[in-house]
Design a protein around this motif. Structure first.
Motif, PDB file in Angstrom:
ATOM      1  N   ASP A  88       0.815  -1.399   0.288  1.00  0.00           N
ATOM      2  CA  ASP A  88      -0.080  -0.265   0.186  1.00  0.00           C
ATOM      3  C   ASP A  88       1.511   1.682   0.125  1.00  0.00           C
ATOM      4  O   ASP A  88       1.743   1.927   0.820  1.00  0.00           O
ATOM      5  N   GLN A  89       1.059   2.212  -1.216  1.00  0.00           N
ATOM      6  CA  GLN A  89       1.748   3.228  -0.855  1.00  0.00           C
ATOM      7  C   GLN A  89       1.714   4.315  -0.092  1.00  0.00           C
ATOM      8  O   GLN A  89       3.111   4.650   1.156  1.00  0.00           O
ATOM      9  N   ASN A  90       0.716   4.255   1.242  1.00  0.00           N
ATOM     10  CA  ASN A  90       1.238   5.087   2.365  1.00  0.00           C
ATOM     11  C   ASN A  90       1.830   4.130   3.670  1.00  0.00           C
ATOM     12  O   ASN A  90       2.262   4.967   4.899  1.00  0.00           O
ATOM     13  N   TYR A  91       2.459   3.176   2.735  1.00  0.00           N
ATOM     14  CA  TYR A  91       3.117   2.271   3.489  1.00  0.00           C
ATOM     15  C   TYR A  91       4.387   1.955   3.039  1.00  0.00           C
ATOM     16  O   TYR A  91       5.155   1.193   3.561  1.00  0.00           O
ATOM     17  N   ARG A  92       4.580   2.736   2.024  1.00  0.00           N
ATOM     18  CA  ARG A  92       5.922   2.412   1.327  1.00  0.00           C
ATOM     19  C   ARG A  92       7.284   3.711   2.408  1.00  0.00           C
ATOM     20  O   ARG A  92       7.656   3.524   2.854  1.00  0.00           O
ATOM     21  N   GLY A  93       8.253   2.714   1.820  1.00  0.00           N
ATOM     22  CA  GLY A  93       9.678   3.120   2.423  1.00  0.00           C
ATOM     23  C   GLY A  93       9.378   2.967   3.688  1.00  0.00           C
ATOM     24  O   GLY A  93      11.074   3.455   4.845  1.00  0.00           O
ATOM     25  N   HIS A  94       8.994   1.085   4.024  1.00  0.00           N
ATOM     26  CA  HIS A  94       9.382   1.095   5.459  1.00  0.00           C
ATOM     27  C   HIS A  94      10.381  -0.328   5.892  1.00  0.00           C
ATOM     28  O   HIS A  94       9.831  -1.046   6.474  1.00  0.00           O
ATOM     29  N   LYS A  95      11.005  -1.699   4.157  1.00  0.00           N
ATOM     30  CA  LYS A  95      11.219  -2.120   3.823  1.00  0.00           C
ATOM     31  C   LYS A  95      10.030  -3.107   4.104  1.00  0.00           C
ATOM     32  O   LYS A  95      10.387  -4.471   4.452  1.00  0.00           O
ATOM     33  N   ILE A  96       8.567  -2.592   4.083  1.00  0.00           N
ATOM     34  CA  ILE A  96       8.009  -4.067   3.990  1.00  0.00           C
ATOM     35  C   ILE A  96       7.979  -5.253   2.615  1.00  0.00           C
ATOM     36  O   ILE A  96       7.790  -6.037   3.032  1.00  0.00           O
ATOM     37  N   GLY A  97       8.086  -4.697   1.368  1.00  0.00           N
ATOM     38  CA  GLY A  97       8.620  -5.089   0.103  1.00  0.00           C
ATOM     39  C   GLY A  97       9.800  -6.156   0.099  1.00  0.00           C
ATOM     40  O   GLY A  97       9.211  -7.845   0.601  1.00  0.00           O
ATOM     41  N   LEU A 100       8.570  -8.871   2.932  1.00  0.00           N
ATOM     42  CA  LEU A 100       8.029 -10.097   1.901  1.00  0.00           C
ATOM     43  C   LEU A 100       8.706 -10.745   1.097  1.00  0.00           C
ATOM     44  O   LEU A 100       8.419 -12.146   0.783  1.00  0.00           O
ATOM     45  N   MET A 101       9.597 -10.309   0.203  1.00  0.00           N
ATOM     46  CA  MET A 101      10.562 -10.755  -0.326  1.00  0.00           C
ATOM     47  C   MET A 101      11.448 -12.380   0.130  1.00  0.00           C
ATOM     48  O   MET A 101      11.728 -12.787   0.227  1.00  0.00           O
ATOM     49  N   PHE A 102      11.758 -11.357   1.868  1.00  0.00           N
ATOM     50  CA  PHE A 102      13.169 -12.369   2.476  1.00  0.00           C
ATOM     51  C   PHE A 102      12.253 -13.736   2.848  1.00  0.00           C
ATOM     52  O   PHE A 102      12.455 -14.969   3.399  1.00  0.00           O
ATOM     53  N   ALA A 103      11.069 -13.304   3.660  1.00  0.00           N
ATOM     54  CA  ALA A 103       9.433 -14.111   4.246  1.00  0.00           C
ATOM     55  C   ALA A 103       9.392 -15.408   2.426  1.00  0.00           C
ATOM     56  O   ALA A 103       9.860 -17.047   3.230  1.00  0.00           O
ATOM     57  N   LEU A 104       9.607 -15.030   1.392  1.00  0.00           N
ATOM     58  CA  LEU A 104       9.245 -15.793   0.163  1.00  0.00           C
ATOM     59  C   LEU A 104      10.438 -16.492   0.070  1.00  0.00           C
ATOM     60  O   LEU A 104      10.428 -18.012  -0.247  1.00  0.00           O
ATOM     61  N   LYS A 105      12.169 -16.122   0.153  1.00  0.00           N
ATOM     62  CA  LYS A 105      13.511 -16.769   0.356  1.00  0.00           C
ATOM     63  C   LYS A 105      12.619 -17.767   1.249  1.00  0.00           C
ATOM     64  O   LYS A 105      13.172 -19.048   0.744  1.00  0.00           O
ATOM     65  N   GLU A 106      12.029 -17.902   2.152  1.00  0.00           N
ATOM     66  CA  GLU A 106      12.167 -18.674   2.798  1.00  0.00           C
ATOM     67  C   GLU A 106      11.306 -19.596   2.364  1.00  0.00           C
ATOM     68  O   GLU A 106      12.045 -20.911   2.860  1.00  0.00           O
ATOM     69  N   ASN A 124       8.940   0.009 -15.204  1.00  0.00           N
ATOM     70  CA  ASN A 124       9.073  -0.068 -13.886  1.00  0.00           C
ATOM     71  C   ASN A 124      10.209   0.232 -12.640  1.00  0.00           C
ATOM     72  O   ASN A 124      10.686  -0.544 -12.608  1.00  0.00           O
ATOM     73  N   THR A 125      11.515   1.216 -13.250  1.00  0.00           N
ATOM     74  CA  THR A 125      12.495   1.155 -12.723  1.00  0.00           C
ATOM     75  C   THR A 125      12.670   1.383 -11.342  1.00  0.00           C
ATOM     76  O   THR A 125      13.824   0.392 -10.469  1.00  0.00           O
ATOM     77  N   SER A 126      11.536   1.700 -10.186  1.00  0.00           N
ATOM     78  CA  SER A 126      11.833   1.800  -8.860  1.00  0.00           C
ATOM     79  C   SER A 126      11.739   0.366  -8.333  1.00  0.00           C
ATOM     80  O   SER A 126      12.830  -0.122  -7.845  1.00  0.00           O
ATOM     81  N   GLY A 127      10.790  -0.371  -8.949  1.00  0.00           N
ATOM     82  CA  GLY A 127      11.165  -1.959  -8.612  1.00  0.00           C
ATOM     83  C   GLY A 127      12.637  -2.904  -9.210  1.00  0.00           C
ATOM     84  O   GLY A 127      12.879  -3.569  -8.644  1.00  0.00           O
ATOM     85  N   GLN A 128      12.863  -1.896 -10.248  1.00  0.00           N
ATOM     86  CA  GLN A 128      14.118  -2.847 -10.817  1.00  0.00           C
ATOM     87  C   GLN A 128      15.306  -2.711  -9.687  1.00  0.00           C
ATOM     88  O   GLN A 128      16.324  -3.357  -9.085  1.00  0.00           O
ATOM     89  N   LYS A 129      14.994  -1.888  -9.453  1.00  0.00           N
ATOM     90  CA  LYS A 129      16.884  -1.199  -8.573  1.00  0.00           C
ATOM     91  C   LYS A 129      15.807  -2.025  -6.765  1.00  0.00           C
ATOM     92  O   LYS A 129      17.199  -2.278  -6.736  1.00  0.00           O
ATOM     93  N   ILE A 134      18.371  -5.884  -3.478  1.00  0.00           N
ATOM     94  CA  ILE A 134      17.779  -6.783  -2.712  1.00  0.00           C
ATOM     95  C   ILE A 134      18.894  -8.584  -2.840  1.00  0.00           C
ATOM     96  O   ILE A 134      18.666  -9.369  -2.187  1.00  0.00           O
ATOM     97  N   GLY A 135      18.793  -7.706  -4.380  1.00  0.00           N
ATOM     98  CA  GLY A 135      20.674  -9.516  -4.544  1.00  0.00           C
ATOM     99  C   GLY A 135      19.848  -9.599  -5.934  1.00  0.00           C
ATOM    100  O   GLY A 135      20.334 -11.072  -6.405  1.00  0.00           O
ATOM    101  N   ALA A 136      18.735  -9.709  -6.494  1.00  0.00           N
ATOM    102  CA  ALA A 136      18.188 -10.442  -7.788  1.00  0.00           C
ATOM    103  C   ALA A 136      18.898 -10.004  -8.489  1.00  0.00           C
ATOM    104  O   ALA A 136      19.548  -8.700  -8.990  1.00  0.00           O
ATOM    105  N   SER A 137      18.890 -10.466  -9.787  1.00  0.00           N
ATOM    106  CA  SER A 137      19.403 -10.306 -10.742  1.00  0.00           C
ATOM    107  C   SER A 137      18.909 -10.309 -11.985  1.00  0.00           C
ATOM    108  O   SER A 137      17.742 -11.444 -12.235  1.00  0.00           O
ATOM    109  N   GLN A 138      19.147 -10.001 -12.425  1.00  0.00           N
ATOM    110  CA  GLN A 138      17.810  -9.717 -14.233  1.00  0.00           C
ATOM    111  C   GLN A 138      18.435 -11.316 -14.883  1.00  0.00           C
ATOM    112  O   GLN A 138      19.473 -11.146 -15.545  1.00  0.00           O
ATOM    113  N   ASN A 139      17.534 -11.924 -15.786  1.00  0.00           N
ATOM    114  CA  ASN A 139      17.946 -12.904 -16.282  1.00  0.00           C
ATOM    115  C   ASN A 139      18.250 -12.727 -17.439  1.00  0.00           C
ATOM    116  O   ASN A 139      16.967 -12.948 -18.352  1.00  0.00           O
ATOM    117  N   ASN A 140      18.883 -12.628 -18.031  1.00  0.00           N
ATOM    118  CA  ASN A 140      18.800 -11.750 -19.728  1.00  0.00           C
ATOM    119  C   ASN A 140      18.826 -13.559 -20.818  1.00  0.00           C
ATOM    120  O   ASN A 140      19.073 -13.166 -22.050  1.00  0.00           O
TER     121      ASN A 140
END
Length: 152
Positions: A88-97, A100-106, A124-129, A134-140
């Motif tokens: 939710d845009q009101n909660y961005r900037g608090h490392k919630i994403g 969630l990603m590290f919970a998915l990794k677990e 979506n350049t902000s998503g890419q950044k 967090i350590g992901a890389s683009q698969n080309n």
């Protein structure tokens, strides 16, 4: 704020964030999901069509990560495909994403998955950044294709 697996009673709030994502990613005109579809396909069907992790602030769902498992591959290990990540845009900037990603990794590690895969819109350049941070890389190595069954 808590990260947990979604439960059936979360269906409407999950749908609300799915709808917000459809607006953000500009496919709201073709968005065909309802809270009932979320409830049936994610919580009443066995196995479910998708799984979901949620970030909650008390009883308010403020972030979702929707995923499903891909069957065994040439490496004889499954993968997870992340379909949606939205905070939710009101909660961005608090490392919630990130949480969630590290919970998915677990979840992937617990299920012996070799990889987590997903796509991100080229605009979506902000998503890419975020993913790179967090350590992901683009698969080309592979190009993404799709075949619409409703076209000739």
């Amino acid at each position: 704020m808590t990260i947990r697996k979604a439960v059936k009673k979360d269906s409407t709030q999950i749908w609300n964030l799915m709808r917000e994502l459809a607006v953000f990613e500009k496919y709201i005109d073709s968005f065909a999901i309802t809270p009932e579809i979320v409830r049936k396909k994610g919580f009443q069907k066995q196995p479910p069509d998708f799984y979901c992790l949620v970030a909650s602030d008390n009883d308010l769902i403020i972030g979702i990560l929707v995923y499903y498992f891909l069957p065994f591959t040439a490496q004889n290990r499954p993968a997870i495909y992340m379909k949606e990540l939205y905070v939710d845009q009101n909660y961005r900037g608090h490392k919630i994403g990130e949480k969630l990603m590290f919970a998915l990794k677990e979840e992937a590690i617990m299920n012996n998955c070799l990889q987590i895969k997903w796509t991100v819109a080229p605009w979506n350049t902000s998503g890419q950044k975020f993913y790179e941070r967090i350590g992901a890389s683009q698969n080309n190595d592979w190009l993404s294709y799709e075949w619409n069954t409703e076209e000739n």
